[in-house]
Write an enzyme that holds these catalytic residues in place. Sequence first.
Site, mmCIF file in Angstrom:
data_model
loop_
_atom_site.group_PDB
_atom_site.id
_atom_site.type_symbol
_atom_site.label_atom_id
_atom_site.label_comp_id
_atom_site.label_asym_id
_atom_site.label_seq_id
_atom_site.Cartn_x
_atom_site.Cartn_y
_atom_site.Cartn_z
ATOM 1 N N GLU A 127 19.926 5.786 10.800
ATOM 2 C CA GLU A 127 19.448 4.587 10.083
ATOM 3 C C GLU A 127 19.868 4.513 8.615
ATOM 4 O O GLU A 127 19.061 4.222 7.731
ATOM 5 C CB GLU A 127 17.913 4.494 10.186
ATOM 6 C CG GLU A 127 17.430 4.400 11.617
ATOM 7 C CD GLU A 127 15.914 4.219 11.739
ATOM 8 O OE1 GLU A 127 15.210 4.259 10.705
ATOM 9 O OE2 GLU A 127 15.448 4.027 12.864
ATOM 10 N N ASN A 169 23.415 7.128 14.412
ATOM 11 C CA ASN A 169 22.426 6.403 15.220
ATOM 12 C C ASN A 169 21.721 5.347 14.372
ATOM 13 O O ASN A 169 21.338 5.619 13.230
ATOM 14 C CB ASN A 169 21.388 7.432 15.719
ATOM 15 C CG ASN A 169 20.452 6.905 16.779
ATOM 16 O OD1 ASN A 169 20.897 6.388 17.803
ATOM 17 N ND2 ASN A 169 19.142 7.042 16.557
ATOM 18 N N HIS A 205 15.802 -1.015 20.439
ATOM 19 C CA HIS A 205 14.384 -1.398 20.479
ATOM 20 C C HIS A 205 14.368 -2.928 20.567
ATOM 21 O O HIS A 205 14.635 -3.618 19.582
ATOM 22 C CB HIS A 205 13.663 -0.920 19.220
ATOM 23 C CG HIS A 205 13.626 0.572 19.100
ATOM 24 N ND1 HIS A 205 12.934 1.362 19.993
ATOM 25 C CD2 HIS A 205 14.189 1.420 18.216
ATOM 26 C CE1 HIS A 205 13.064 2.637 19.639
ATOM 27 N NE2 HIS A 205 13.833 2.698 18.566
ATOM 28 N N GLU A 232 17.357 4.913 22.261
ATOM 29 C CA GLU A 232 15.897 4.807 22.100
ATOM 30 C C GLU A 232 15.370 3.558 22.799
ATOM 31 O O GLU A 232 14.474 2.874 22.298
ATOM 32 C CB GLU A 232 15.516 4.776 20.607
ATOM 33 C CG GLU A 232 16.040 5.968 19.836
ATOM 34 C CD GLU A 232 15.566 6.025 18.387
ATOM 35 O OE1 GLU A 232 14.635 5.288 18.007
ATOM 36 O OE2 GLU A 232 16.149 6.828 17.632
ATOM 37 N N ASP A 234 13.627 0.667 24.484
ATOM 38 C CA ASP A 234 12.334 0.145 24.938
ATOM 39 C C ASP A 234 12.391 -1.369 24.776
ATOM 40 O O ASP A 234 13.078 -1.876 23.886
ATOM 41 C CB ASP A 234 11.129 0.783 24.230
ATOM 42 C CG ASP A 234 11.202 0.816 22.709
ATOM 43 O OD1 ASP A 234 11.996 0.055 22.120
ATOM 44 O OD2 ASP A 234 10.450 1.604 22.108
HETATM 45 C C1 XIL Z 1 9.141 7.240 15.984
HETATM 46 C C2 XIL Z 1 8.222 8.037 16.886
HETATM 47 O O1 XIL Z 1 8.264 7.488 18.193
HETATM 48 C C3 XIL Z 1 6.799 8.008 16.356
HETATM 49 O O2 XIL Z 1 5.971 8.919 17.094
HETATM 50 C C4 XIL Z 1 6.777 8.384 14.881
HETATM 51 O O3 XIL Z 1 5.454 8.217 14.383
HETATM 52 C C5 XIL Z 1 7.742 7.554 14.072
HETATM 53 O O4 XIL Z 1 9.035 7.679 14.648
HETATM 54 N N1 XIL Z 1 13.700 5.088 15.206
HETATM 55 C C6 XIL Z 1 13.901 6.446 15.377
HETATM 56 C C7 XIL Z 1 12.807 7.294 15.930
HETATM 57 O O5 XIL Z 1 14.999 6.926 15.167
HETATM 58 O O6 XIL Z 1 12.809 8.587 15.399
HETATM 59 C C8 XIL Z 1 11.460 6.662 15.714
HETATM 60 O O7 XIL Z 1 10.472 7.447 16.402
HETATM 61 C C9 XIL Z 1 11.461 5.225 16.188
HETATM 62 C C10 XIL Z 1 12.451 4.402 15.422
#
Ligand code: XIL
Length: 297
Positions: A127, A169, A205, A232, A234
């Site tokens: 990020e 990422n 996401h 990631e 969802d």
């Molecule tokens: C999130 C986790 O799921 C949570 O448990 C934590 O509180 C915050 O981080 N992008 C990412 C992940 O790269 O590491 C994040 O994970 C979600 C967004």
Amino acid sequence: GSTLGTAAAERGRYFGAAVAGHKLGDGTYTGILNREFTSVTAENEMKWDATEPSQGNFTFANGDRIVNHALSRGMSVRGHALLWHSQQPGWSQNMSGGALRSAMMNHVTRVASYYRGKIHSWDVVNEAFADGSSGARRDSNLQRTGNDWIEAAFRAARAADPGAKLCYNDYNTDGVNAKSTGIYTMVRDFKARGVPIDCVGFQAHLTNSVPSDFQANLQRFADLGVDVQITELDIAGSNQASVYASVTRSCLAVARCTGITVWGIRDSDSWRTGQNPLLFDNSGAKKPAYTAVLDAL
Ligand code: XIL
């Protein structure tokens, strides 16, 4: 195949999940993990605040529990994440300049060295680009150590674990937009100058839709000579099942899309509280989105 992992393997891909170490004693959770998934990502346990809570003192027990669970069952591990502006330990948050740069590189070297030989792909940097139309780097204490911090991190990670694939990422990069194009330009430059980068992770996401140029965006990165991964995934909203199928088909249509990771197992495990964005319901039953993914694989 009759599971996500076996079906993905028949297509030459892994299918992974983010895992919270403290849930590995939950039989329903671990039963689904062991049955369905062929890759794991530690949801929090390998981040900077978790692995180096005070400067120079490294704690790997919680990460190890997840890594050992995975490797002993033949699953691969995505390492997440060596450097990120978020979830930094308190001690690094107000550091700057050469002291911070040294601490960053020491962190990369120590963590990647500790896990050498065990990690399929590392998110070396997470990020680091800004949202919106600038296409620029995100401002952070890490960025303020100098624009070359990302390539320095990749070089340090390669030296520490030459066998791991090294990924950049990010999120909101699923379609062709200013942010993804900023990253594309960085990756192209890295490849041209021999900076060691092997893969780009797309967090994905999503809510109710995926950009129409998602597959084309994956393909333009792949055409630079890197693997791409959905890291990631969802998806919230009423179109959930069809969007999951579409994302899965797009990965399969890109030869260098090597795997998909969902960010949790049951809806109740999701960081997106109340949005029910995952493949299993709170009781661990398969949702329509699960069947849509399995059918698409
Ligand atoms: C999130 C986790 O799921 C949570 O448990 C934590 O509180 C915050 O981080 N992008 C990412 C992940 O790269 O590491 C994040 O994970 C979600 C967004």
